[in-house]
Design a protein around this motif. Structure first.
Motif, PDB file in Angstrom:
ATOM      1  N   THR A  10     -42.280 -17.465  15.713  1.00  0.00           N
ATOM      2  CA  THR A  10     -41.802 -18.828  15.488  1.00  0.00           C
ATOM      3  C   THR A  10     -42.966 -19.805  15.580  1.00  0.00           C
ATOM      4  O   THR A  10     -43.961 -19.532  16.241  1.00  0.00           O
ATOM      5  CB  THR A  10     -40.698 -19.214  16.487  1.00  0.00           C
ATOM      6  N   GLU A  31     -38.751 -20.771  12.133  1.00  0.00           N
ATOM      7  CA  GLU A  31     -38.932 -19.632  11.235  1.00  0.00           C
ATOM      8  C   GLU A  31     -39.646 -20.081   9.964  1.00  0.00           C
ATOM      9  O   GLU A  31     -39.259 -21.071   9.342  1.00  0.00           O
ATOM     10  CB  GLU A  31     -37.581 -19.011  10.879  1.00  0.00           C
ATOM     11  N   TYR A  33     -40.774 -19.903   6.131  1.00  0.00           N
ATOM     12  CA  TYR A  33     -40.283 -19.459   4.820  1.00  0.00           C
ATOM     13  C   TYR A  33     -41.356 -19.763   3.782  1.00  0.00           C
ATOM     14  O   TYR A  33     -41.713 -20.944   3.585  1.00  0.00           O
ATOM     15  CB  TYR A  33     -38.998 -20.208   4.428  1.00  0.00           C
TER      16      TYR A  33
END
Length: 170
Positions: A10, A31, A33
């Motif tokens: 994270t 998170e 992406y």
């Protein structure tokens, strides 16, 4: 750090701001992406909608921005470096100038538009819809370029997105 390493931990805005500019990422609850280059039809729609929104906003207090443009969505009293949600909507409209700084937008834009891409459609329709509702984005549009429809969510009096209006394009 390689992509696999980034995807297995994270992160915060402090981490994100150190990543190379040529890489495009979003953070949602820490998170990471990865964002890929959009297809031409996606860009055609973003460009045309951005032009029309820009024309409409002339002389009005709201400002419009197209991606890449960082929208940091802090939790209550979260410092900038500790923010763990940073998104890059295709289009953002911000009417409160105090939310704009040299890094982008700090807090919820008034209006966000996402043009769906095959690789991000589920994230845009589910994860981001919930995220934008939670942070108080007044209006959220999802555009499906291939099927040519627009889904419009608006916050109700309880701060929730009511059933969306769906419009055809053309």
């Amino acid at each position: 750090m390689n992509i696999a390493e980034k995807l297995n931990q994270t992160f915060t805005y402090a981490d994100y701001s150190q990543w190379p500019d040529e890489e495009r990422w979003e953070l949602i609850d820490g998170e990471a992406y990865a964002m890929s280059a959009p297809q031409r039809l996606h860009q055609d729609i973003v460009f045309e909608l951005g032009r029309q929104i820009g024309n409409y906003l002339q002389g009005k207090p709201c400002k419009g921005y197209v991606a890449p443009f960082d929208v940091r969505l802090p939790r209550k009293n979260e410092t900038n470096d500790n923010i763990n949600t940073v998104v890059q909507p295709d289009l953002s409209v911000i009417c409160d100038p105090s939310k704009l700084d040299k890094l982008g937008c700090l807090g919820a834009p008034d209006w966000i538009v996402e043009v769906l891409s095959p690789s991000t459609a589920l994230k845009d329709m589910n994860t981001k819809r919930s995220l934008y509702q939670l942070h108080g984005v007044q209006e959220y549009w999802i555009i499906h370029p291939e099927d040519q429809w627009i889904m419009v969510y608006k916050l109700d009096d309880q701060g929730r997105y009511a059933m969306p209006d769906v419009f055809g394009m053309n």
